[in-house]
Structure formats: structure tokens, C-alpha cells
Write a protein that holds these residues in place. Structure first.
Motif: not given
Length: 843
Positions: A631-655
Motif C-alpha cells: 500500500f503506497a501512502v502519498n501523504s504526510d501524517f502521523t501514524v496512530s491507532d493503526l488497524t489491519v483487517r484481513l480476509n484469508i481462506t486457508f485450510g490450517r491457520t497454524w501454518d
């Protein structure tokens, strides 16, 4: 765990056969024939009078014309070259007289990828291998035991150097037909590598050199004994390591390479090292990848150097002669350093790739000691280690960090000359004078050449005739929904002037858009570039990055992407497919006109992110590979409270291991082998403000969770730059999956709430590792320490009490695992197949 198929690891480098490049060169200390001098006349023809004049000298016992006015004059017994040369130089018509110098072969191997092995050939940061090979390339009499994940003994670059047990199947090991070594993890005689780590280590110390294929090892003719005690997950038990060491000692190994270690000592391991010491065997160990001081923070078996003088502990340096950022060190516990960053070597299945770590530094030293013992077979292990300590290259970055303060130098270790002799300026030739007929008076010592000496023609530097190749590329832009640049990594330095609008471009719905600017990435020696295109591309659809074929290296060679040895063909164009979707933009809400808005009570949930970046392009997840979403962020601002949301299909998450990397290279691990055999991460939100730690969740992890590490580590930094979410599949079990979508959210309020105790307990079990990010930055990887018996980190105390000795009756009972390999693989690949990161390991 089932062993991978031979084709499960993709070939990473194209190889072509090169000519033998053994070039004559003079040695540092001039060596010449003491029985003759070479005399050169101004008349370059054959002149009987000149020959007769030389023969008439009382110093000459015979004269042989060499042609072109040159003669070899044999001296009468008792006459030295030092005395005779000035006499012959004063004869009429003579323009030079001097010794007949000896020249030797400069051993530059013809292995096609030798030019990529900076640790061997770099004159300032390498180990001076070519000069050492002038002394010996190995006799094949020294056995080095590689105690690791096994070795692919069928690899054509390793097969010639594999040790062969003369008593295979009948040596009493109880492991069956143990021809190349043994597998103590599975109690068989077959040490085939199903991980890759051990094969990489073996290639560094002993890949066959000058055989026209692949790479060269330090010792071209060493005997490699493959002893496996770690499985396909890169972990093993101390008890099996001890069995492997005893096998090595009893079967004739002189050196044991141990590219692994753990934070807790074990008396059985210490005893095995003592038994090796009693047998005169050297144990070479990795210092560790924690970036810590081994003098104060224990790491074993490396720290057994304090009680056993047969232990050699090795730190890692980079190509700039710096102590690698991840490397452990210790003024009292680490003997020396060796190259350990981006080391090219063998991998299972006749493939090659780069790895990084003190694991890679260790076999450089093992191979060097094998060469020394080959050259001095009667030396004791004490003599060998003493010579090693006395022959390092001192480096400022290692002062106070290691016992010797230096990096391995194989040329010094073997007392090899490393530079050509100085050119002596010719003096003024005296006017012709009658030949001296009386016995000469031996003058005081003086330079042997008093006139212009006969100097061999300068040997031009060896340059690559094969064109460059693209190793990696990523297409990106200043914001989601825009492509305007690409990051490109080549296998060798590139002439920036050849990256033009006609040689590099992006092909999309609007046609070809060529490069307008190529900016070298700092510190990469023109091997990596950020290329800016002439205009932004925002139309959704399929794009293709095209590079070459007329991008040229610094020697002027066009690209040879297909590896067939012919440069600049149409087939040498590198292409990378990319897809541009529609940028995710928060909906615009118009303010109501009437009635006036009601008073709203502030919510108790975290505020919504003020900026959101999303990717909904499905990307495949494959075994032992990395899927990377940028992800390219092209503006200047101070990072705070970053969150990441994922949707992943995978048969064994232990891997899976999932992390996010900031533009400055700092990383946070979000998810590290959780959920056992459960499947998928469904709309999983990682946020520091969640009430549940990820370790307390279960697949499919629906809802909000605290990540393995706090995302608040990014708070306060400037957000501008390239952010990357990386999904690692750590197990080669054939499972595949898909990254369906990723969303980054940058909030406006910094959270200072303390984390629940369950997460703090998990964080206490983290081991810091580091690996170079492919963009040239350095990324810290925090990998949770597991014991393999469940989803939670092992509750291993920092100072565990000594374990009881093993009971010899029956099959050995594994002691708690205390080992992990010390390497950080960085293998080149494509956008969705970049690097296999360091797996969570049992300590």
C-alpha cells in the motif's frame, strides 16, 4: 511431516556454463629461478653476435634465445641473480636484465553464479577466497559434519563432495544404510533435507568448485557428512543433536558445523562438546540472530566456548564490513565474524537461493578450517584454532564485539599472497661499457631489477559476460487505485542511463507508458531502482511491467533474463503482471439541513479510521512462500491507532505467519501460528484496543483481536511511503489458500491503554530476529517461540534448571527442544512469491 517433492521448491536462478577462468598472475612475494637471468636487447631480432656476447661472459654457463631479442642466461655455479643482473644490464645494446619470475594460477572458478557470491570474491568485504585457492582448493581428506536439517546429497553441486560411509549399514549405528550420514530426527540412515537450511549451509562450506555449474564452496573438495536432527519445520531436539555429534566424532569428522542454537544450556550438549574436544574435533557454532550480547545473554552451544577450547563461535557481517544488525556478539564469547547477509548457495532439488543469518556465516569458517587442515594435516585442533584467531581482518565494527575483533580472511589463514608485486620504476640505464670479465664483487642487497624489468602483461579484471537479470519487482503508486512507479531489483549493478522510456514501461488499458526517472535505491550499488513512469495509471484492469532487453550492466551487457548465455534477445524481456482495482474511498455523507442534529453521546468503541487503504485483489498463498500486499501512502501524517483487517481462506491457520512492515522497515507480527488445524481468518480486525489477544482466539477468528505485537510501535512515525502486509506459509504440506482482501486504517487518537496480561505473557516469549527487506531496508521480525505441543507459547523460563542426563536404555527420550537454526532466508521471487521468512521455532 511428509518430505517435499523434488519440484516443490522453484528454481530461483538460471544457470549457464562459463569458460574456465584460471588466469596467470604473479604472487605477492616475487619468486624467481635462482639459476638464470633474462636479458633483453634493443634489437628484437635473432642476433648471433648478441648471443655470443652473452655466452662470453664469465657469469654465463649457457645461453638460450627466446626470440624477439630476449635470452635466458644460465649462471655459473655460485653466482646469484642479484649479483649477475647488474652486470648483464651494462652490456652494449641491453635494455633490461632481471630474474625469471614465477607466475601462478589465480583460481577464479568457472561456476556460473560465482560472480554473485560477494562473500567469496568481494576484495574489501569478502574472505579473500581466490588468493587462498592459489594455495589449496582442498584435498578431500577433511570430513566436516553438517548437523542440521539434512543435506540434498543428490544435488550435482554437492554430490561429488558427499562423505561416504565405508561401513554403511554395518557400523553398528542401528540406523540402517547410513551411506551419506544419518537422520536422527526419524531414526533412519537417510539424511535427505526436507527443509533447505542444511543444504544451503553445506553449499557454502563445500559446493564443488570449478565444475561449471551453480556456485563454489569455500573448500572445493571437502567431505560433507550429512547429519540430520531437525525436521521440515526447522526445529529439533537437543538429545538428537547430541547423538549426531557422537556419530560425527566416531566416524572421523574433524570439524562439526552447528548453525543453530537456543537460549538455554544443556549438560548433555556440553558433555558432547567435551567428548569432541577429547577427540580433537573442532565445533563451529552460530552466534545467534537476536542482536544481543552473548556475554550477558546466554546462547548455546555458542557460549560453551568459555569452557571448551575446541568451540569456534561466529557472528555475521554484511557487504559493507558492518556487524549485521541481527547478529549476536560478545567480546568474550564470540571468536570472529564471517559474511552472513544475502548469501547465495545450494537448495534442495538442484536449485539455488539466498539466505541470511549467522547460520550462513558459520560454514564459511568451517570450510576455511577444512582448507587449513587439508594444508596442514598433522596440526592439532589447538594449532588450527590459534592460526584462525591470528589471521582475521580487523574491522572497526567488530572491535570490542568479538574476541579477535576481526572477520575471517582465508588468504591470511593459508599465508597466501593476495596482491600482485609492486612495479619497480626503471633506473636510468648507464651508457654502454665493456663487459665485466673478472669475477664480480657481490654488492650490498639491492632490488634485483636495475633496468626495466620484464613484467608480465597486466591481467584485466574479470567482468561478467552474461547480461543482468531482474530478480524482483513490485508495481505501486502514491495511493490506492493508482500505478505510477515500480521497484526493480537486479542481480548485478546496472547502468542507470539504460533505464529509459523505451527499455522500461508499464503496459495497461491505455497502452505503453515508459519510464521517466530511475532513482537508485541508496546502499544497493545500483542493483535496485525506483522507476517513476511518465504519467499515472488509474484505469482499473490488468497491467504488465516490462523491463529490457536493452537495460545494461556496468560492463555494457544487455539483459540475459532467460539464462541461455545470449544477451539482448526478445526472450530476455522481464515481465510482471499486476492488477489495478478501484480505490476504496469512504462514503461522503452530506450534513442534514433540518432539523438540527441531535446531541450524540460519544461512542465507547474506538474511533473510525480517518484514512483507509484497501486491496480486494485475490492473491494465492503457496507452501514455503510469501504473499505480499503493498500500500503506497502519498501523504504526510502521523501514524496512530493503526488497524489491519484481513480476509484469508486457508485450510490450517497454524501454518501462517502474518506481519505488517512500515516504510522505514520496522515490522509488527500480527498473527503467528494460531488456531491449530482450524481454517481461515474471516473479517479479522487487528487492533490494540481489542479486548481479546489473538492467542486466545480460535479459527476463523471472527471479530477484533490484539495482534502478537502492539501496533502502537508505529505511533508517531510519518505514514508516507510503502506499507506491506506479508503472509508467510511456513510449512511445506501442500496446503494452498488465498488472501481475499486487506484493509489498513489509520486513526486519529493514540491509544495508551495497557494490554491484558495474557498478551503480555505471550510477548515475554518473543525472540527477536532480523531479516533484510527486499526494498533494501532492515525489517525486525518478532517470532513467537513454540514448543510444538499446542497453540500457546512454551512456558520456558529464562534460566531453566539443568536437565537430567539421558537414560541409555532403549530409544533415546527427547529432551525439551532447545535449538533453532540461525538463518533468515531471503530468496528472490515474484510479487506474490518474495521471501520465505524465518519460521516460529522451538526453543
Amino acid at each position: 511431516m511428509p518430505a517435499p517433492s523434488r519440484d516443490s521448491i522453484r528454481a530461483l536462478l538460471g544457470m549457464e556454463t562459463l569458460e574456465d577462468r584460471l588466469t596467470p598472475t604473479t604472487t605477492t612475494t616475487p619468486i624467481y629461478d635462482p639459476t638464470r637471468v633474462l636479458v633483453t636487447f634493443a634489437n628484437t631480432g635473432t642476433d648471433a653476435a648478441n648471443e655470443a656476447e652473452l655466452a662470453a661472459s664469465p657469469l654465463a654457463s649457457g645461453v638460450a634465445p627466446l626470440g624477439f631479442g630476449e635470452y635466458s642466461v644460465n649462471l655459473v655455479s655460485g653466482t646469484t641473480v642479484t649479483a649477475a643482473a647488474p652486470v648483464f644490464a651494462t652490456m652494449p645494446g641491453v635494455v633490461a636484465a632481471g630474474p625469471d619470475y614465477e607466475v601462478s594460477v589465480s583460481a577464479v572458478p568457472n561456476d556460473p553464479s560465482y560472480s554473485l557470491q560477494w562473500a567469496l570474491n568481494n576484495p574489501t568485504s569478502g574472505i579473500s577466497a581466490p588468493a587462498a585457492w592459489n594455495v589449496t582448493t582442498g584435498t578431500g581428506k577433511t570430513i566436516v559434519a553438517v548437523i542440521d536439517t539434512g543435506v540434498d546429497y543428490t544435488d550435482p553441486d554437492l554430490a561429488p563432495n558427499m562423505w561416504r560411509n565405508p561401513n554403511a549399514g554395518t557400523d553398528g549405528s542401528g540406523l540402517g544404510y547410513d551411506l551419506y550420514g544419518a537422520d536422527f530426527a526419524d531414526n533412519t540412515g537417510d539424511p535427505m533435507d526436507d527443509d533447505g537450511h542444511g543444504t544451503n549451509v553445506a553449499g557454502i562450506l563445500g559446493a564443488a568448485g570449478n565444475n561449471g555449474i551453480g556456485v563454489a564452496g569455500v573448500d572445493w573438495n571437502v567431505q560433507i557428512m550429512a547429519l540430520k536432527f531437525m525436521g521440515s519445520d526447522g526445529t529439533g531436539y537437543t538429545s538428537n543433536a547430541v547423538r549426531a555429534m557422537d556419530f560425527a566424532v566416531s566416524h572421523g569428522a574433524k570439524i562439526i558445523n552447528e548453525s543453530w542454537g537456543g537460549a538455554t544450556g544443556d549438560p548433555t550438549l556440553a558433555a558432547a562438546i567435551a567428548r569432541a574436544q577429547a577427540a580433537g574435533v573442532i565445533v563451529v557454532t552460530a552466534a545467534g540472530n537476536g542482536g544481543t550480547n552473548n556475554d550477558t545473554t546466554g546462547f548455546y552451544p555458542a557460549d560453551y566456548i568459555a569452557q571448551s577450547n575446541n568451540v569456534v563461535t561466529v557472528a555475521a557481517t554484511d557487504s559493507n564490513n558492518n556487524l549485521a544488525s541481527f547478529s549476536n556478539y560478545g567480546a568474550n564469547t564470540v571468536m570472529l565474524a564471517a559474511p552472513g547477509v544475502n548469501i547465495l548457495s545450494t537448495l534442495p532439488g538442484n536449485t539455488y537461493g539466498y539466505m541470511t543469518g549467522t547460520s550462513m556465516a558459520t560454514p564459511f569458517v568451517s570450510g576455511a578450517l577444512a582448507l587449513l587442515w587439508d594444508d596442514h594435516p598433522t596440526w592439532s585442533y589447538e594449532q588450527v584454532i590459534a592460526k584462525l584467531k591470528a589471521s582475521v581482518d580487523p574491522l572497526p565494527s567488530l572491535a570490542g564485539k568479538t574476541i579477535t575483533g576481526g572477520r575471517l580472511d582465508v588468504a591470511k589463514l593459508l599465508d597466501a599472497p593476495v596482491s600482485p608485486p609492486p612495479v619497480v620504476a626503471p633506473p636510468v640505464v648507464p651508457p654502454p661499457a665493456p663487459p665485466v670479465v673478472s669475477p664480480p664483487v657481490v654488492p650490498p642487497p639491492a632490488p634485483p631489477v636495475v633496468s626495466p624489468p620484464v613484467v608480465p602483461p597486466a591481467v584485466p579484471p574479470v567482468t561478467s559476460q552474461s547480461g543482468p537479470r531482474v530478480l524482483n519487482a513490485v508495481v505501486g503508486g502514491p495511493q490506492t487505485g493508482v500505478f505510477d512507479r515500480a521497484w526493480i531489483q537486479f542481480n548485478e549493478p546496472i547502468n542507470p542511463a539504460t533505464i529509459t522510456s523505451s527499455t522500461v514501461g508499464l503496459i495497461g488499458p491505455g497502452g505503453w507508458v515508459g519510464a521517466s526517472t530511475a532513482v537508485p535505491v541508496a546502499g544497493t550499488n545500483n542493483t535496485q531502482f525506483t522507476v517513476i513512469f511518465a504519467r499515472n495509471q488509474s484505469a482499473p484492469g490488468a497491467y504488465t511491467l516490462s523491463v529490457g532487453p536493452n537495460v545494461r550492466d556496468t560492463s555494457g551487457n544487455a539483459m540475459n533474463q532467460n539464462g541461455n548465455g545470449t544477451n539482448g534477445e526478445a526472450g530476455d524481456v522481464y515481465t510482471l503482471a499486476a492488477t489495478l482495482g478501484v480505490a476504496s474511498v469512504p462514503p461522503v455523507v452530506s450534513p442534514p439541513v433540518s432539523p438540527p442534529p441531535p446531541v450524540v453521546v460519544p461512542p465507547t468503541v474506538p474511533p473510525a479510521p480517518t484514512q483507509t487503504y484497501s486491496s480486494a485483489t485475490p492473491l494465492a498463498i503457496n507452501p514455503l512462500r510469501t504473499t505480499r500486499i503493498d500500500f503506497a501512502v502519498n501523504s504526510d501524517f502521523t501514524v496512530s491507532d493503526l488497524t489491519v483487517r484481513l480476509n484469508i481462506t486457508f485450510g490450517r491457520t497454524w501454518d501462517l505467519n502474518i506481519r505488517i512492515v512500515a516504510p522505514n522497515g520496522q515490522s509488527v507480527t500480527l498473527f503467528n501460528r494460531r488456531g491449530g488445524d482450524g481454517a481461515n481468518l474471516t473479517n479479522t480486525l487487528f487492533t490494540d484496543s481489542a479486548g481479546t489477544a489473538i492467542g486466545s482466539g480460535s479459527a476463523p477468528f471472527v471479530g477484533s483481536f490484539q495482534p502478537e505485537q502492539a501496533l502502537s510501535l508505529f505511533n508517531g512515525m510519518d505514514a508516507r511511503g510503502l506499507w506491506s502486509v506479508q503472509v508467510f506459509s511456513l510449512v511445506n504440506d501442500g496446503l494452498t489458500g488465498t488472501v481475499n482482501s486487506v484493509t489498513l486504517g489509520f486513526g486519529g487518537t493514540t491509544s495508551t491503554a495497557s494490554l491484558p496480561s495474557v498478551r503480555t505473557a505471550a510477548a515475554a516469549q518473543l525472540t527477536t530476529l532480523t531479516a533484510p527487506d527486499l526494498r533494501g531496508a532492515t525489517a525486525d521480525v518478532k517470532a513467537a517461540v513454540f514448543d510444538g505441543r499446542g497453540d500457546e507459547p512454551a512456558k520456558v523460563p529464562v534460566s531453566a534448571p539443568p536437565l537430567p542426563p539421558e537414560v541409555p536404555a532403549g530409544p533415546p527420550t527427547p529432551t525439551p527442544p532447545t535449538t533453532f537454526r540461525q538463518s533468515l532466508p531471503t530468496r528472490a521471487g515474484t510479487l506474490a512469491d518474495l521471501i520465505r521468512d524465518f519460521a516460529p521455532l522451538r526453543v
